[in-house]
Design an enzyme around this catalytic site. Structure first.
Site: not given
Length: 368
Positions: A152, A181, A205, A224, A259-260, A280, A356
């Protein structure tokens, strides 16, 4: 330096546009009003269109103004100009507001509206979108980091009101302002994590892991896939992740970079069970139907996660914006199809960097 677009619109009696004489008089009124603010403005082109009329004005080839007269009684005006770092007094927000008031009076408009300049071609992109595809303008003043991992695009931007913010593939993910959050995702004060075994799917994160460790769990395993995200967040988002992304492993947690799905399969084969599993990863997809690669991934994650949960365990995840009930309903339909049967509750929180209300899910086996 940016190209800027100012938008104004006016609603008038449709007959004043549909009638040739009325249209001609309306164009003259508009031009007269514009000349009070742009004295060197000239009409350089006009034509009839299938839905009304179009006029194009220019001032010294520096300002271009398009006015669309729609047969339905709407006049839409776009003013475009280039703004460098030096203030250009010929187009200011106060000037546009005054122009709207004058034109509304001259055109005898039923209603009118002006908008702040839309900044285009910026070196620093200040626009992101809400879950229901509304444009959100942020007070971003600098890009701290930008790069692309194998998975990404990664950005850390600084907002004057939100602090540093993680943006992945042009979508806001978390900011230094967003403790709410993480606390809503983990249901802080409601769930008891002391002495519990926990698995986090994603969480690059580091915020969720950092906050969970304050609750004295027995052990947290975090899976992750994106190493670069963790490196970047460790450097620029220390206030939300502490030192967990730097340590990677301690007596009560371990971060596994992989890879989870590989580890979920591994845990299933080993018969390993957790008290809590956190999803998550990506948000619930926005789509017309619950089909496609992302939805298939979601279903697989859910199916695998409940196979590693203890009978009294709980799966916690973030959903999407409260303004996307269609997306949330599709997710809940997938939950209803799970075997064994599950039940869920929802929690909402207003997330500052999302601007939001966001929905979070707490899912357990139906017989709990």
């Amino acid at each position: 330096m940016t190209a800027q677009t100012v938008l104004l619109d006016f609603s008038i009696d449709p007959s004043r546009i549909g009638d040739k004489v009325g249209l001609k008089d309306t164009v003259k009124l508009l031009e007269k009003g514009l000349l009070e603010f742009f004295p060197q403005l000239k009409l350089i082109f006009e034509t009839s269109t299938s839905d009304g009329h179009l006029c194009v004005f220019s001032q010294n080839d520096a300002i271009f103004l398009n006015a669309r007269f729609f047969n339905h009684g709407i006049i839409a005006i776009n003013i475009e100009y280039f703004k460098d770092n030096v203030e250009q007094p010929f187009v200011t927000f106060d000037k546009i507001r005054s122009l709207e008031k004058l034109l509304r009076k001259m055109l005898e408009a039923e209603r009118s509206k002006h908008f702040p300049p839309i900044k285009r071609g910026c070196r620093i992109d200040v626009y992101l979108t809400s879950s229901d595809e509304r444009i959100l303008e942020y007070d971003i003043d600098k890009v701290i980091y930008e790069g692309t991992s194998p998975f990404q695009k990664i950005q850390i931007v600084h907002s004057k009101s939100l602090g540093n913010m993680l943006v992945l593939d042009e979508l806001q993910n978390i900011a230094e302002s967003d403790l709410i959050y993480t606390e809503t995702l983990m249901q802080r004060g409601i769930e008891n994590y002391e002495g519990k075994e926990i698995c986090i799917l994603g969480g690059g994160d580091g915020a969720l892991l950092y906050e969970l460790l304050k609750e004295k769990p027995k052990f947290v395993t975090m899976l992750e896939i994106d190493e670069m995200v963790m490196q970047v967040c460790n450097k620029y988002l220390k206030s939300i992740c502490g030192d967990v992304l730097e340590l990677r492993k301690s007596d009560n947690f371990e971060i596994i970079v992989d890879d989870c799905m590989i580890y979920l399969d591994k845990f299933i084969k080993e018969g390993k069970k957790f008290d809590y599993v956190f999803g998550d990863l990506t948000d619930i997809p926005i789509s017309d139907t619950p089909t496609g690669e992302v939805w298939n991934f979601f279903r697989s994650i859910l199916e695998h996660s409940f196979k590693i949960l203890k009978p009294t365990g709980k799966y916690l995840t973030h959903g999407n914006g409260a303004n996307r009930p269609d997306s949330l309903s599709m997710f809940e339909e997938q939950l209803e199809k799970l075997e064994p049967k599950v039940k869920f509750t929802r929690a909402n929180a207003f997330v500052p960097s999302f601007m939001e209300d966001w929905v979070f899910y707490q899912i357990t086996f139906d017989d709990v």
